[in-house]
Enzyme design. Structure first.
Site, PDB file in Angstrom:
ATOM      1  CG  ASN A 119      -0.192   0.190   2.529  1.00 39.66           C
ATOM      2  OD1 ASN A 119       1.026   0.179   2.568  1.00 39.66           O
ATOM      3  ND2 ASN A 119      -0.927   0.342   3.614  1.00 39.66           N
ATOM      4  CG  HIS A 162       3.692   0.153   4.813  1.00 33.32           C
ATOM      5  ND1 HIS A 162       2.746  -0.762   5.221  1.00 33.32           N
ATOM      6  CD2 HIS A 162       4.827  -0.570   4.650  1.00 33.32           C
ATOM      7  CE1 HIS A 162       3.288  -1.959   5.301  1.00 33.32           C
ATOM      8  NE2 HIS A 162       4.543  -1.871   4.956  1.00 33.32           N
ATOM      9  CD  GLU A 166      -0.037   1.096   7.121  1.00 34.71           C
ATOM     10  OE1 GLU A 166       0.410   1.134   5.953  1.00 34.71           O
ATOM     11  OE2 GLU A 166      -0.427   0.049   7.656  1.00 34.71           O
TER      12      GLU A 166
HETATM   13  C1  GLP Z   1       6.644  -4.464   6.175  1.00 36.87           C
HETATM   14  C2  GLP Z   1       7.620  -3.626   7.007  1.00 36.87           C
HETATM   15  C3  GLP Z   1       8.381  -2.703   6.137  1.00 36.87           C
HETATM   16  C4  GLP Z   1       8.859  -3.503   4.938  1.00 36.87           C
HETATM   17  C5  GLP Z   1       7.680  -3.755   4.053  1.00 36.87           C
HETATM   18  C6  GLP Z   1       7.945  -4.704   2.896  1.00 36.87           C
HETATM   19  O1  GLP Z   1       5.354  -4.333   6.641  1.00 36.87           O
HETATM   20  N1  GLP Z   1       7.044  -2.887   8.068  1.00 36.87           N
HETATM   21  O2  GLP Z   1       9.445  -2.099   6.842  1.00 36.87           O
HETATM   22  O3  GLP Z   1       9.794  -2.772   4.229  1.00 36.87           O
HETATM   23  O4  GLP Z   1       6.560  -4.124   4.811  1.00 36.87           O
HETATM   24  O5  GLP Z   1       8.056  -6.025   3.335  1.00 36.87           O
HETATM   25  P1  GLP Z   1       8.332  -7.244   2.359  1.00 36.87           P
HETATM   26  O6  GLP Z   1       9.742  -7.139   1.915  1.00 36.87           O
HETATM   27  O7  GLP Z   1       8.092  -8.466   3.187  1.00 36.87           O
HETATM   28  O8  GLP Z   1       7.394  -7.106   1.207  1.00 36.87           O
END
Ligand code: GLP
Length: 231
Positions: free
Chosen positions: A131, A133, A138
């Protein structure tokens, strides 16, 4: 923003690891900034392969689920201990928001004070949520935000449930560094893989506004994006 286009996630993780080492070694006494999640696991694997051990003695985590102990299998403190500290054979301290001395009502403020005292960080790893973030900032998070407890969006809870044995266990809040906190690092390495993130990346790069947290960092003087997605 410098953009490095790669053909695969594997190649991207390798380049991210190289850039991380270069930045950390340029300011060996400064703390490093760590992130978690599937994308970062690949970067830590490459760091371990190269035999790199940070020369600094402190690191800061970007975020942490609220209300789970650091020993919980899915806590970010536990993940970083496993993948970074143990993975690289490094004995330094990882400061994690919401954990240890940073738990409780005044924890976020204390974390913020510590990062001011020990920082700026030589380098901060960053991923992007489906989304849009950044850490757990967020969409709609203030660009001048500091470390605080935040509510997670239902789409974030859903996206992150794949990492939990019981999807119903995903916390609905987290403690996250703010966008202004993150912007203080000397170098930002943003790694975005996965077609599910294409829409969020495109919006943040081409129509940035208050709903795209990355817009708070787009103008950072030393930010590199590594991706195979269309930019
Ligand atoms: C998570 C973390 C982020 C991370 C992102 C991507 O929720 N809070 O810091 O960078 O989402 O995560 P992923 O690499 O598992 O897609």
């Amino acid at each position: 923003m410098k953009i490095i286009r790669v053909a695969t996630a594997e190649q991207g993780a390798e380049i991210a690891a190289e850039l991380f080492v270069e930045a950390a070694d340029s300011y060996p006494r400064d703390p490093v900034g760590l992130a978690t999640g599937g994308t970062m696991a690949g970067v830590y694997r490459h760091l371990a392969k190269t035999g790199f051990t940070p020369r600094c003695s402190e690191a800061f985590a970007l975020d942490e689920y609220f209300g789970i102990p650091d020993t919980h299998e899915n806590s970010y403190a536990n993940e970083l201990n496993r993948e970074f500290s143990k993975g690289l054979g490094w004995n330094g301290t990882i400061h994690t928001p919401g954990q240890g001395p940073y738990a409780g009502l005044h924890g976020p403020e204390k974390f913020e004070q510590t990062i001011q005292e020990l920082g700026p960080l030589s380098v901060q790893l960053l991923g992007l949520g489906v989304n849009g973030h950044i850490a757990f900032n967020e969409p709609g998070s203030p660009f001048d935000s500091k470390t605080r407890v935040v509510d997670l969006e239902p789409s974030t809870i859903q996206a992150n449930s794949v990492y939990f044995a019981d999807p119903a266990e995903v916390p609905n809040q987290a403690t996250s560094q703010g966008l202004a906190t993150i912007a203080q690092a000397k170098k930002l390495i943003l790694i975005v893989f996965g077609s599910a993130k294409q829409a969020a990346l495109t919006k943040a790069l081409h129509s940035p506004d208050e709903t795209t947290p990355l817009a708070a960092l787009n103008q950072h003087s030393n930010i590199t994006l590594i991706t195979y997605l269309e930019t």
